[in-house]
Design a protein around this motif. Structure first.
Motif: not given
Ligand code: GLA
Length: 698
Positions: A335-336, A380, A410, A443, A445, A447, A480, A483, A502
């Motif tokens: 992930d991130d 990610w 964010r 993944k 995203d 955000n 994503c 979430g 999330d």
């Molecule tokens: C979002 C995603 C999480 C994760 C974070 C990473 O909030 O929904 O699952 O991947 O970003 O920064």
């Protein structure tokens, strides 16, 4: 040109009929939408019966509630289109039937306004197998015009209905179902956030009076667009009701010669909300989602986000990967935190190169280790975003979407995805990594909400995704957006999994999954076992509950496996083994929501497509009002068939359970009729208990 006084078109699936009628070549009106009409039904008689009287105080004609109600016809409510010429002057259209094509059950109708040089086109595609219509509207104009509003084909809403069911939500609380009572006037839901959003899922259920999950009739709609939407429901003073869906107003501000609405997916069910769920789940499976390898089972994921966040230490990640594999994971998603100087969420979005300090030899050593554990590797990205503290922003501040004085989300800004340069840059960055490393999964995203609503942004994302999928056809993608902020049919034409929320709090997740199942089948709905102490709710829930809630969709793990006890590991392995042994039919089956007579209980049944078996997941969500569990009525079974049923986890009963309900000790064979009418007796349960009842047709 044909100018009959009346024309009718009829579309059928085995369960429903949709009849349109046009008078004097005007735009057509849906004059019937409901259970299948007999083949012998006289459509002219339907049209005659659909003609309203005229009362005092009204205009001299009742303006039709057509597929695009026209202000120019004196329609007394919200019009289906609003157009202006290049000088900004309102255009009053007067459409006249031009041509039609009817291939099997797919209809295209064209209406033309000769004076203005504008054509309105209605498309309806029928999915006979899944009992669903896909409707869209297009406008073509010789002179460039402003299209301030164009609704997808407008449908009449039922009169025998007290309320609609709308969706709202928030971060960690997606897919909330709300009752919106019908009353005089117009109710507007407009999503100006630039993404499908947590707040306004673009769907609507219109149950008729007293309909529930399993009985009564209901209508369901979903607007397939990821850039926001406008939905309005309206009850006119004459009593008629309409529902309109379209792009958010102001999302296309340019002078244009053409416009097309997103697809509006529409279904009618005579067997309650579950009939709609079946149609949407089935249509999504057969016509929307396109897996690179349709025969590949959905692998158990491990996602490291809630275990390590941005703290990527290769030795720790390798240890976690080995532990994840040993409890059943088949894919590891990094992930991130893996890219250049990304140590927190204050920087680096846009700089999609591997961080040399964290991964001195690139990602190869980690991926090789993951492969040695028989897991696939996923990565990610958040491509549409840029941090102010990034090389990308420093070299291209001009690529940012919206005004410079905007409030950030964010701590990040959004790239203007309508710019080809931006699309090219992102394509190169992502494609380079996909070529260098064996990455089987992204993944993807998103955000934050957008600073401005702009359909071109959404089209830009679609183009980038389409391009990447052509260049890397074997890569699967998860949608994503903090979430479930981008869960819709159009994104799922390009992606393969939804990160529904999330929230890994299994109690929250269970009701979200239950509501989302009205549209989304099991195989695209991600669900993870999170940390014991939930990071987003602070709650601690039993491992059995967490494990089985995840196993009931596309299963994954997100906790730090170093925290697991031996008991946790045994339970997780059992759930993962069960998931692997059953996913072949679960992911081709249908989720149906149970009507539970105990308000503290929420449940669903998942039925195999061939009806040979099922599993019911029944959750004790809170403490019941009464001392003993009320029987739980199953649904979707064949009344005359016999089912051998068993309770997989009687050990999860409450310590206070002292009686002998049969399922505590034994299997039992009962008819579908009995199981659906009277229902099953279960042991006493504490909140956060998930019963797993398996059934095989005898
Ligand atoms: C979002 C995603 C999480 C994760 C974070 C990473 O909030 O929904 O699952 O991947 O970003 O920064």
């Amino acid at each position: 040109m044909i100018h009959p006084e009346y024309q009718q078109w009829r579309l059928d699936t085995p369960q429903q009929s949709l009849v349109l009628s046009s008078e004097n070549a005007a735009l057509p009106t849906v004059i019937y939408w409901g259970s299948s009409l007999p083949a012998a039904e006289d459509l002219t008689a339907l049209m005659q019966m659909a003609t309203y009287d005229i009362n005092g105080g009204s205009l001299d004609q009742i303006a039709p509630l057509s597929v695009c109600p026209q202000a120019s016809e004196g329609f007394p409510g919200q019009a289906g289109m609003a157009l202006r010429d290049a000088q900004g002057k309102a255009l009053w259209t007067n459409f006249c039937f031009k041509e039609q094509t009817l291939h099997e059950n797919d209809l295209v109708l064209r209406f033309h306004d000769e004076n203005l040089g504008i054509t309105y086109q209605l498309d309806i595609v029928t999915d006979t197998a899944n009992n669903l219509f896909t409707l869209s509207a297009k406008l073509f104009s010789d002179p460039a015009i402003y299209i301030d509003w164009l609704a997808a084909p407008v449908l009449p809403a039922p009169q025998n209905s007290d309320h609609t069911l709308e969706f709202s939500g928030r971060w960690c609380g997606e897919f909330q179902l709300n009752i919106a009572p019908w009353s005089a006037g117009c109710r507007l839901r407009e999503n100006l956030l630039g993404r499908t959003s947590h707040e306004h899922f673009p769907g609507l259920i219109m149950p008729t009076t007293n309909a529930d999950n399993n009985s009564g009739s209901a209508y369901g709609l979903h607007y397939g667009f990821s850039g926001g939407h406008k939905m309005l429901t309206e009850e006119l003073s004459d009593g008629r009701r309409q529902v309109q869906f379209g792009h958010p107003t102001q999302s296309d501000r340019k002078l244009t010669n053409s416009f097309e609405t997103a697809p509006l997916y529409a279904s009618y069910s005579a067997v309650g909300l579950n009939g709609l769920a079946r149609s949407f789940q089935g249509h999504l499976r057969s016509a929307i989602v396109n897996f690179p390898d349709a025969n590949k089972p959905r692998p158990v994921h491990y996602n490291c986000w809630e275990a390590v966040y941005f703290d990527h230490d290769i030795d720790v990640l390798k240890d976690i990967a080995a532990r994840a594999a040993s409890i059943g994971a088949e894919r590891f998603v990094l992930d991130d935190g893996w890219f250049k100087k990304r140590h927190n969420d204050l920087s680096s979005l846009g700089d999609w190169v591997v961080d040399k300090a964290k991964f001195p030899q690139g990602l190869h050593p980690l991926i090789q280790h993951i492969h040695s554990l028989q897991m696939g590797f996923g990565l990610w990205f958040e491509p549409e975003m840029v941090s102010e503290d990034s090389d990308l922003y420093r070299s291209h501040p001009d690529w940012v979407l919206g005004p410079l004085h905007q409030v950030q989300g964010r701590q990040q800004l959004v790239l203007n995805m309508s710019l080809l340069d931006v699309q090219n840059y992102l394509f190169t960055q992502i494609s380079t990594l996909l070529s260098e490393y064996p990455i089987e999964y992204i993944k993807w995203d998103h955000n934050r909400v957008l600073p401005v609503v702009d359909a071109a942004q959404t089209q830009g994302v679609y183009s980038l995704l389409d391009r990447l999928r052509i260049a890397h056809p074997n890569v699967e993608i998860e949608s994503c957006s903090s979430g479930g902020g981008r869960a819709d049919f159009e994104i799922l034409k390009r992606t393969h999994r939804l990160w529904l929320s999330d929230s890994n709090d299994a109690l929250e997740r269970f009701w979200m999954q239950n509501n989302a199942a009205l549209f989304f089948p099991s195989e695209v709905t991600g669900s993870h076992i999170g940390p014991a102490h939930c990071h987003t709710s602070g709650r601690e829930l039993p491992i059995a509950f967490r494990a089985w809630v995840a196993a009931s969709r596309h299963m994954g793990f997100e906790m730090d496996p170093r925290e697991l006890s031996d008991v946790d590991i045994t339970i997780i392995k059992e759930a993962a083994d069960w998931y692997k042994a059953n996913r072949h039919w679960l992911h081709n089956g249908f989720i149906q929501r149970l009507d539970c007579d105990d308000k503290a209980v929420l449940g669903e049944i998942q039925l195999a497509a061939d009806d040979s078996q099922f599993v019911a997941f029944i959750a004790q969500m809170e403490v019941s009002a009464q001392t003993l569990p009320r029987p739980v009525r199953l649904c979707g079974l064949e009344t005359d068939s016999m089912y051998n049923i068993s309770l997989r986890n009687p050990q999860d009963r409450a310590p206070t359970s002292r009686g002998a309900p049969v399922l505590k000790e034994h299997n039992i064979t009962l008819s579908g009729q009995y199981l659906m009418q009277r229902g099953i007796s279960l042991p006493v349960a504490f909140p956060a208990t998930l019963w797993i009842i398996e059934g095989i047709k005898a």
